[in-house]
Write an enzyme that holds these catalytic residues in place. Structure first.
Site, PDB file in Angstrom:
ATOM      1  N   LYS A  11       0.826  -1.205   0.000  1.00  0.00           N
ATOM      2  CA  LYS A  11       0.000   0.000   0.000  1.00  0.00           C
ATOM      3  C   LYS A  11       0.870   1.270   0.000  1.00  0.00           C
ATOM      4  O   LYS A  11       2.089   1.198   0.228  1.00  0.00           O
ATOM      5  CB  LYS A  11      -0.935  -0.038   1.220  1.00  0.00           C
ATOM      6  CG  LYS A  11      -1.942  -1.206   1.169  1.00  0.00           C
ATOM      7  CD  LYS A  11      -2.913  -1.146   2.348  1.00  0.00           C
ATOM      8  CE  LYS A  11      -3.945  -2.267   2.254  1.00  0.00           C
ATOM      9  NZ  LYS A  11      -4.968  -2.161   3.336  1.00  0.00           N
ATOM     10  N   TYR A  51     -12.212  -1.813  -3.985  1.00  0.00           N
ATOM     11  CA  TYR A  51     -12.796  -2.027  -2.649  1.00  0.00           C
ATOM     12  C   TYR A  51     -14.324  -1.949  -2.654  1.00  0.00           C
ATOM     13  O   TYR A  51     -14.915  -1.623  -1.623  1.00  0.00           O
ATOM     14  CB  TYR A  51     -12.220  -1.016  -1.657  1.00  0.00           C
ATOM     15  CG  TYR A  51     -10.855  -1.400  -1.120  1.00  0.00           C
ATOM     16  CD1 TYR A  51     -10.693  -2.550  -0.330  1.00  0.00           C
ATOM     17  CD2 TYR A  51      -9.728  -0.632  -1.359  1.00  0.00           C
ATOM     18  CE1 TYR A  51      -9.450  -2.897   0.191  1.00  0.00           C
ATOM     19  CE2 TYR A  51      -8.479  -0.977  -0.851  1.00  0.00           C
ATOM     20  CZ  TYR A  51      -8.354  -2.112  -0.077  1.00  0.00           C
ATOM     21  OH  TYR A  51      -7.122  -2.463   0.444  1.00  0.00           O
ATOM     22  N   PHE A  59     -15.437   3.595   6.764  1.00  0.00           N
ATOM     23  CA  PHE A  59     -14.081   4.015   6.420  1.00  0.00           C
ATOM     24  C   PHE A  59     -13.805   3.988   4.918  1.00  0.00           C
ATOM     25  O   PHE A  59     -12.663   4.181   4.484  1.00  0.00           O
ATOM     26  CB  PHE A  59     -13.049   3.136   7.153  1.00  0.00           C
ATOM     27  CG  PHE A  59     -13.223   1.649   6.943  1.00  0.00           C
ATOM     28  CD1 PHE A  59     -12.731   1.022   5.801  1.00  0.00           C
ATOM     29  CD2 PHE A  59     -13.889   0.876   7.888  1.00  0.00           C
ATOM     30  CE1 PHE A  59     -12.879  -0.335   5.598  1.00  0.00           C
ATOM     31  CE2 PHE A  59     -14.052  -0.498   7.692  1.00  0.00           C
ATOM     32  CZ  PHE A  59     -13.548  -1.090   6.540  1.00  0.00           C
ATOM     33  N   ARG A  87      -1.718 -14.341   3.982  1.00  0.00           N
ATOM     34  CA  ARG A  87      -2.408 -13.636   5.082  1.00  0.00           C
ATOM     35  C   ARG A  87      -1.676 -13.849   6.408  1.00  0.00           C
ATOM     36  O   ARG A  87      -1.643 -12.966   7.266  1.00  0.00           O
ATOM     37  CB  ARG A  87      -3.884 -14.059   5.161  1.00  0.00           C
ATOM     38  CG  ARG A  87      -4.690 -13.461   3.996  1.00  0.00           C
ATOM     39  CD  ARG A  87      -6.183 -13.558   4.202  1.00  0.00           C
ATOM     40  NE  ARG A  87      -6.699 -12.723   5.268  1.00  0.00           N
ATOM     41  CZ  ARG A  87      -7.068 -11.441   5.120  1.00  0.00           C
ATOM     42  NH1 ARG A  87      -6.963 -10.840   3.951  1.00  0.00           N
ATOM     43  NH2 ARG A  87      -7.557 -10.773   6.131  1.00  0.00           N
ATOM     44  N   ASN A 114      -2.207   0.116   6.809  1.00  0.00           N
ATOM     45  CA  ASN A 114      -1.633  -1.128   7.331  1.00  0.00           C
ATOM     46  C   ASN A 114      -0.730  -1.849   6.328  1.00  0.00           C
ATOM     47  O   ASN A 114      -0.583  -3.066   6.362  1.00  0.00           O
ATOM     48  CB  ASN A 114      -2.732  -2.029   7.895  1.00  0.00           C
ATOM     49  CG  ASN A 114      -3.786  -2.370   6.860  1.00  0.00           C
ATOM     50  OD1 ASN A 114      -3.656  -2.008   5.696  1.00  0.00           O
ATOM     51  ND2 ASN A 114      -4.812  -3.090   7.272  1.00  0.00           N
ATOM     52  N   HIS A 117      -2.027  -5.425   1.471  1.00  0.00           N
ATOM     53  CA  HIS A 117      -3.329  -6.055   1.228  1.00  0.00           C
ATOM     54  C   HIS A 117      -3.085  -7.467   0.751  1.00  0.00           C
ATOM     55  O   HIS A 117      -2.142  -7.726   0.007  1.00  0.00           O
ATOM     56  CB  HIS A 117      -4.109  -5.304   0.138  1.00  0.00           C
ATOM     57  CG  HIS A 117      -5.256  -6.117  -0.406  1.00  0.00           C
ATOM     58  ND1 HIS A 117      -6.495  -6.139   0.191  1.00  0.00           N
ATOM     59  CD2 HIS A 117      -5.317  -6.998  -1.448  1.00  0.00           C
ATOM     60  CE1 HIS A 117      -7.279  -6.983  -0.483  1.00  0.00           C
ATOM     61  NE2 HIS A 117      -6.597  -7.517  -1.471  1.00  0.00           N
ATOM     62  N   GLU A 128      -9.474 -10.356  -7.941  1.00  0.00           N
ATOM     63  CA  GLU A 128      -8.512  -9.266  -7.716  1.00  0.00           C
ATOM     64  C   GLU A 128      -7.345  -9.340  -8.693  1.00  0.00           C
ATOM     65  O   GLU A 128      -6.868  -8.312  -9.184  1.00  0.00           O
ATOM     66  CB  GLU A 128      -8.015  -9.312  -6.263  1.00  0.00           C
ATOM     67  CG  GLU A 128      -9.130  -8.994  -5.274  1.00  0.00           C
ATOM     68  CD  GLU A 128      -8.683  -9.072  -3.818  1.00  0.00           C
ATOM     69  OE1 GLU A 128      -7.502  -9.399  -3.558  1.00  0.00           O
ATOM     70  OE2 GLU A 128      -9.516  -8.804  -2.946  1.00  0.00           O
TER      71      GLU A 128
HETATM   72  P1  GDP Z   1      -7.914  -7.022   5.435  1.00  0.00           P
HETATM   73  O1  GDP Z   1      -8.491  -8.142   4.609  1.00  0.00           O
HETATM   74  O2  GDP Z   1      -7.060  -7.521   6.576  1.00  0.00           O
HETATM   75  O3  GDP Z   1      -7.171  -5.992   4.599  1.00  0.00           O
HETATM   76  O4  GDP Z   1      -9.137  -6.242   6.146  1.00  0.00           O
HETATM   77  P2  GDP Z   1     -10.606  -5.810   5.672  1.00  0.00           P
HETATM   78  O5  GDP Z   1     -10.993  -6.512   4.400  1.00  0.00           O
HETATM   79  O6  GDP Z   1     -11.502  -5.942   6.863  1.00  0.00           O
HETATM   80  O7  GDP Z   1     -10.455  -4.244   5.382  1.00  0.00           O
HETATM   81  C1  GDP Z   1      -9.873  -3.766   4.197  1.00  0.00           C
HETATM   82  C2  GDP Z   1      -8.994  -2.595   4.507  1.00  0.00           C
HETATM   83  O8  GDP Z   1      -9.800  -1.514   4.981  1.00  0.00           O
HETATM   84  C3  GDP Z   1      -7.976  -2.811   5.645  1.00  0.00           C
HETATM   85  O9  GDP Z   1      -6.808  -3.471   5.228  1.00  0.00           O
HETATM   86  C4  GDP Z   1      -7.706  -1.389   6.096  1.00  0.00           C
HETATM   87  O10 GDP Z   1      -6.778  -0.720   5.203  1.00  0.00           O
HETATM   88  C5  GDP Z   1      -9.072  -0.744   5.938  1.00  0.00           C
HETATM   89  N1  GDP Z   1      -9.798  -0.757   7.210  1.00  0.00           N
HETATM   90  C6  GDP Z   1     -10.388  -1.819   7.835  1.00  0.00           C
HETATM   91  N2  GDP Z   1     -10.968  -1.442   8.990  1.00  0.00           N
HETATM   92  C7  GDP Z   1     -10.745  -0.109   9.102  1.00  0.00           C
HETATM   93  C8  GDP Z   1     -11.089   0.880  10.078  1.00  0.00           C
HETATM   94  O11 GDP Z   1     -11.734   0.592  11.094  1.00  0.00           O
HETATM   95  N3  GDP Z   1     -10.680   2.166   9.827  1.00  0.00           N
HETATM   96  C9  GDP Z   1      -9.981   2.500   8.706  1.00  0.00           C
HETATM   97  N4  GDP Z   1      -9.603   3.781   8.529  1.00  0.00           N
HETATM   98  N5  GDP Z   1      -9.635   1.618   7.766  1.00  0.00           N
HETATM   99  C10 GDP Z   1      -9.997   0.326   7.958  1.00  0.00           C
END
Ligand code: GDP
Length: 142
Positions: A11, A51, A59, A87, A114, A117, A128
């Site tokens: 990212k 996304y 968010f 993962r 974070n 991805h 994807e």
């Molecule tokens: P992943 O599969 O571990 O990437 O997690 P998710 O699919 O739940 O979320 C996708 C992405 O959205 C995450 O990697 C974060 O960059 C973002 N994200 C998830 N939860 C939050 C949150 O509570 N706040 C914000 N700002 N970003 C979030």
């Protein structure tokens, strides 16, 4: 265990901090092979398309603004159990909850920014990968 492919993204926060080599090395050290990789900068619309499943989440705006603010490195990784393995190497979404030695534990600064991805299922990995790579860009894609 079957050989799988998964989609990985370094990212904007990872690319901005010059962590590309170190992160790709972790994938290789964990038995994942790079079969395609490139650096791109997504438009806001392209990030929103990627996304799309998170469109209703609070968010979504912050996430798509972040993902389009500077370049990312998108990579197709291949290996035994690649989706789960990637993962595992990546760590939990929230770096505060990520296991020791994971990329997010070591580099991520917040749940939003974070660093990496990774596809969450084989089905989503195929979607994807197709979002970013044409067949001709993937080694041995047939
Ligand atoms: P992943 O599969 O571990 O990437 O997690 P998710 O699919 O739940 O979320 C996708 C992405 O959205 C995450 O990697 C974060 O960059 C973002 N994200 C998830 N939860 C939050 C949150 O509570 N706040 C914000 N700002 N970003 C979030």
């Amino acid at each position: 265990m079957a050989k799988e492919q998964t989609l990985s993204i370094i990212k904007p926060d990872g690319v901005e901090r010059n962590l590309v080599g170190e992160i790709l090395q972790r994938f290789e050290q964990n038995g994942l092979r790079i079969v395609a990789t490139k650096m791109i900068q997504m438009s806001r619309k392209q990030a929103e398309g990627f996304y799309d499943i998170h469109r209703e989440r609070p968010f979504f705006g912050e996430l798509t603004e972040f993902m389009s603010r500077s370049p990312v490195v998108v990579t197709v990784l291949e290996g035994e159990n690649a989706v789960a393995k990637h993962r595992e190497v990546m760590g939990a979404t929230n770096p505060a909850e990520a296991a020791e030695g994971t990329i997010r534990k070591d580099f991520a600064e917040s749940i939003g920014e974070n660093t990496v991805h990774g596809s969450d299922s084989l089905e989503n990995a195929a979607i994807e990968i197709a979002y970013f790579f044409a067949k001709i860009e993937r080694v041995n894609a047939g």
